[in-house]
Design an enzyme around this catalytic site. Structure first.
Site: not given
Length: 92
Positions: A18, A36
């Protein structure tokens, strides 16, 4: 502006995917977000021009050093009015 949603599968959580995605997107001038998912995938919404998105998609296939991407699902989306930068969102 074109927006695409990417659902990235593989070893992509817990390997800085990320944060690295946010960094890549900002370097390429994209807006959107990454988060996520509870199913183990990483979801990305990225908006920019076709060349930016093509280069970004190629990077997503590889990801950061310890990631192992096995599949990416791509769809075209509309740009949410509130998106003005590229951020990491909470898990959904």
């Amino acid at each position: 502006m074109i927006c695409r949603r990417f659902l990235v599968s593989g070893l992509v959580q817990g390997v800085f995917y990320r944060a690295s995605t946010r960094q890549q997107a900002r370097q390429q001038g994209l807006v959107g977000w990454v988060r996520n998912r509870y199913d183990g995938r990483v979801e990305v919404l990225a908006c920019g021009d076709e060349d930016q998105l093509e280069a970004f998609a190629k990077w997503l296939e590889i990801g950061p050093e310890h990631a192992k991407v096995t599949n990416i699902e791509v769809s075209t989306e509309n740009l949410p009015a509130t998106v003005t930068t590229f951020e990491v969102l909470p898990t959904a």
